[in-house]
Scaffold this motif. Structure first.
Motif, short mmCIF file in Angstrom:
data_model
loop_
_atom_site.label_atom_id
_atom_site.label_comp_id
_atom_site.label_asym_id
_atom_site.label_seq_id
_atom_site.Cartn_x
_atom_site.Cartn_y
_atom_site.Cartn_z
N ARG A 1 -6.69 -0.11 3.28
CA ARG A 1 -5.62 -0.09 4.28
C ARG A 1 -6.19 -0.42 5.67
NH1 ARG A 1 -0.56 2.26 4.68
NH2 ARG A 1 -0.82 3.31 2.66
N SER B 1 -11.87 1.95 2.95
CA SER B 1 -10.42 1.94 3.02
C SER B 1 -9.87 0.53 3.10
CB SER B 1 -9.94 2.74 4.24
OG SER B 1 -8.56 2.53 4.47
N PRO C 1 0.54 3.85 -3.81
CA PRO C 1 -0.56 4.66 -3.25
C PRO C 1 -1.64 4.99 -4.28
CG PRO C 1 1.42 5.98 -3.55
CD PRO C 1 1.83 4.57 -3.75
N GLN C 2 -1.27 5.17 -5.54
CA GLN C 2 -2.28 5.50 -6.55
C GLN C 2 -3.20 4.31 -6.82
OE1 GLN C 2 0.16 6.96 -9.83
NE2 GLN C 2 -0.23 9.08 -9.20
N ARG C 3 -2.62 3.12 -6.87
CA ARG C 3 -3.44 1.92 -7.03
C ARG C 3 -4.39 1.76 -5.84
NH1 ARG C 3 -3.54 0.36 -12.23
NH2 ARG C 3 -1.76 -0.90 -12.91
N LEU C 4 -3.87 1.99 -4.65
CA LEU C 4 -4.69 1.86 -3.45
C LEU C 4 -5.85 2.85 -3.49
CD1 LEU C 4 -5.18 0.63 -0.65
CD2 LEU C 4 -3.64 2.37 0.28
N ALA C 5 -5.57 4.09 -3.88
CA ALA C 5 -6.62 5.10 -3.96
C ALA C 5 -7.66 4.73 -5.00
CB ALA C 5 -6.01 6.46 -4.30
N GLU C 6 -7.22 4.17 -6.12
CA GLU C 6 -8.13 3.74 -7.16
C GLU C 6 -9.05 2.63 -6.66
OE1 GLU C 6 -7.82 2.29 -11.87
OE2 GLU C 6 -6.06 2.14 -10.55
N ASP D 1 -9.81 1.98 -3.46
CA ASP D 1 -10.68 2.54 -2.42
C ASP D 1 -11.88 3.25 -3.03
OD1 ASP D 1 -9.00 1.59 -0.48
OD2 ASP D 1 -8.20 3.53 0.12
N GLU D 2 -11.64 3.98 -4.11
CA GLU D 2 -12.72 4.72 -4.75
C GLU D 2 -13.76 3.76 -5.34
OE1 GLU D 2 -13.45 8.12 -8.21
OE2 GLU D 2 -11.41 7.53 -7.66
N PHE E 1 0.83 -1.21 0.00
CA PHE E 1 0.00 0.00 0.00
C PHE E 1 0.87 1.26 0.00
CE2 PHE E 1 -3.36 -2.68 2.42
CZ PHE E 1 -3.75 -3.27 1.23
N ASP E 2 1.99 1.19 0.68
CA ASP E 2 2.92 2.33 0.67
C ASP E 2 3.63 2.46 -0.67
OD1 ASP E 2 2.32 3.01 3.29
OD2 ASP E 2 3.93 1.78 4.13
#
Length: 281
Positions: A41, A39, A26-31, A33-34, A22-23
């Protein structure tokens, strides 16, 4: 030397999975999550509401961790094949270039939600009996409500069916020589005839997804053979209510010259199955 990447499915999830990934992405994680509306994480690292083992949440979480594990692994070597166990097949399709990341998250989300709605089912792992012997017990003991769901190794098969029938069947398999009979912590009779309705409901989501030709061959659970053009929708729809032919998958890869298997994702369950299959167990 030929290498195959393997991606685990439901049952491999664990609190803490994905922390470094996740660190790193971060862009993949945000994608993700949306798309999911919560979340990942928090779910994967803390699980404050105890949802990580809920199928609805497990499946998209595992897809993301599996997929990011592949991204982190990098392309520093040539990979001959991709394969995944059940939900893990979606990460294999991502790694093989058949499915983009966002589509994989959406499909894992929809698949998990539909499968979570089916309750009253159960599954059990039978150790120490060959698949043919298990089929014979089902036939002779008139356990007609049970299906064979996962052929994991030569000596480990998972059966699926109504929860009460799964529990009641233990003595029949123990009497036939099973070394262990382990009732699994699941809410549905996955990979069985009881999943045909959610499978057909899932087809709508598959039909609205764009699938590409594989850049690296991906082995399908339902056939134990590489995906061919135009097969994705039918394969993934059937996969929900059909057995996972994992033993055949590994045997086929070995026959095609694969001598190195690398598991990407949480845990090392698949690596263990590979060793047992290689030893003829």
């Amino acid at each position: 030397m030929a290498t195959a990447f393997l991606f685990p499915g439901q049952g491999s999830q664990t609190i803490g999975m994905g922390a470094e990934l996740f660190d790193q992405f971060p862009q993949r994680l945000a994608e993700a999550d949306e798309i999911l509306g919560y979340s990942l994480r928090s779910l994967c690292l803390e699980d404050p509401d105890g949802l990580l083992n809920n199928t609805q949440y497990t499946q998209p979480a595992l897809f993301v961790v599996d997929a990011l594990s592949y991204d982190a692994r990098g392309a520093d070597q040539e990979v001959a094949f991709m394969a995944g166990h059940s939900l893990g097949e979606y990460a294999a399709l991502y790694a093989g270039g058949v499915l983009d990341f966002a589509s994989g998250v959406r499909l894992a989300k929809a698949r998990g939600e539909l499968m979570a709605r089916v309750t009253g089912g159960g599954m059990a792992a039978i150790l120490g009996l060959a698949a043919d012997d298990i089929a014979a017990v089902i036939r002779v003991a008139n356990l007609a409500t049970l299906d064979m769901a996962n052929f994991n190794t030569l000596g480990q098969t998972v059966i699926s069916g109504p929860a009460a029938d799964i529990v009641a069947a233990e003595s029949a398999f123990k009497d036939a020589g099973a070394k262990r009979y382990v009732v699994l912590n699941v809410s549905g009779a996955f990979h069985s005839r009881y999943m045909k309705d959610p499978a057909e409901q899932f087809r709508v989501h598959l039909e609205s997804t764009s699938f590409q030709a594989a850049v690296t061959p991906v082995i399908a659970n339902v056939t134990a053979q590489p995906y061919e053009a135009g097969q994705a929708i039918d394969n993934l729809c059937s996969q929900i209510h059909s057995p996972v032919r994992w033993t055949e998958t590994i045997q086929s890869l070995i026959e095609q010259g694969v001598d190195s298997f690398e598991e990407l994702g949480p845990g090392r369950v698949l690596a263990g199955t590979v060793k047992q299959i290689q030893r003829g167990r």
